[in-house]
Design an enzyme around this catalytic site. Sequence first.
Site, short mmCIF file in Angstrom:
data_model
loop_
_atom_site.label_atom_id
_atom_site.label_comp_id
_atom_site.label_asym_id
_atom_site.label_seq_id
_atom_site.Cartn_x
_atom_site.Cartn_y
_atom_site.Cartn_z
N HIS A 1 -3.97 3.53 2.58
CA HIS A 1 -3.12 2.65 2.19
C HIS A 1 -2.02 2.27 3.22
O HIS A 1 -1.55 3.16 3.96
CB HIS A 1 -2.33 3.35 0.96
CG HIS A 1 -1.17 2.62 0.41
ND1 HIS A 1 0.22 3.28 0.93
CD2 HIS A 1 -0.94 1.58 -0.10
CE1 HIS A 1 1.21 2.32 0.39
NE2 HIS A 1 0.47 1.42 -0.34
N ASN B 1 1.78 -0.10 3.42
CA ASN B 1 2.82 -0.89 2.98
C ASN B 1 3.95 -1.23 4.03
O ASN B 1 4.35 -0.16 4.41
CB ASN B 1 3.37 -0.58 1.88
CG ASN B 1 4.26 -1.57 1.46
OD1 ASN B 1 5.48 -0.97 1.08
ND2 ASN B 1 3.99 -2.62 0.97
N HIS C 1 -2.62 11.67 12.05
CA HIS C 1 -1.30 11.84 12.01
C HIS C 1 -0.59 11.95 13.75
O HIS C 1 0.60 11.21 13.76
CB HIS C 1 -1.05 13.44 11.69
CG HIS C 1 -0.85 13.50 10.08
ND1 HIS C 1 0.27 13.39 9.63
CD2 HIS C 1 -1.60 13.43 9.24
CE1 HIS C 1 0.25 13.43 8.40
NE2 HIS C 1 -1.06 13.40 8.04
N ARG D 1 2.75 -10.52 -10.30
CA ARG D 1 1.44 -11.12 -10.70
C ARG D 1 0.58 -9.81 -10.90
O ARG D 1 0.13 -9.10 -10.10
CB ARG D 1 0.97 -11.94 -9.50
CG ARG D 1 -0.40 -12.41 -10.02
CD ARG D 1 -0.80 -13.60 -8.75
NE ARG D 1 -2.17 -14.37 -9.20
CZ ARG D 1 -3.56 -13.62 -8.79
NH1 ARG D 1 -3.50 -12.91 -7.98
NH2 ARG D 1 -4.39 -14.67 -9.28
#
Length: 299
Positions: free
Chosen positions: A103, A105, A138, A256
């Site tokens: 993921h 963002n 990492h 949405r």
Amino acid sequence: MRNDKVAFAFRNLQQQICAELEEADGKARFITDHWEKEIGHGYTMVLTNGDAIEKAAVNFSAVGGTVSERMLKALKIEEGESYFATGISSIIHPRNPHAPITHMNVRYFQLGSGKAWFGGGIDLTPHFVNKKEAGWFHRELKSICDQFDLNFYSDYKKWADDYFFLPHRNETRGVGGIFFDHQDGEGIENFEKFFAFTQALAEAYPRIYNTLLNANRAKAYTEEEKNWQTLRRGRYVEFNLLYDRGTKFGLESNGRTESIFLSMPPMASWVYDYQAREGSAEANTLSLLKKDVDWVNID
């Protein structure tokens, strides 16, 4: 304007990420859904049924409007009448259970008062934890962080450990990564620093993931391992529905719905009182789903 500058860069990065993921998968292509609502617009890009990727989504949005009381609470801010928000959010669910979920963002938020901040991060959720791969992951993130601030990795790694945690299970969602929010974007120096940092993370994201995908995509797996994959996906669903701030913000801001829930896996399962067999790879993975693991120096 800063809003336009960030939104333009993030939209271009979305397309770059999709192109690199398509090349890595080698079969499927992203479909693009341009949506518009009263709060703004976005591009939802989705890839399904690929050779190595079962489902991937890379969302971009640029929205704004009036800050509601529920948004103030969801965003943990005390004041504000209007807002602008833009960002990229991506999730990848691989076909092979030996390849990890990932993921990413990055986002920028500005209030009408001028107060602004950046947030984001990258994290990894292996179905089976591979210490060597987790350590490499990492170290890649630390290398990016160190280019901007030597405190970023340690601070944001702990933030990720605390954020990507399921308290009702007493386990982390995966092996973590980095997570940050409300990082000051008002002054020119801070704005440029965090704008560059978020772009560097988004640019590195497909490269990092494709390395892990290619290392695992051809590995043989059993039906039992595939069943374990759907159980771990179930934990992913639990986190996103119960704790994920992006999901909450999207719903509170009248976002949405189809784009908000794109992070969900194509198939997940829940088994009553599942107990991993002692000494199994599943049990080993569960033993490593905890906070404060020094992944950079893991043996």
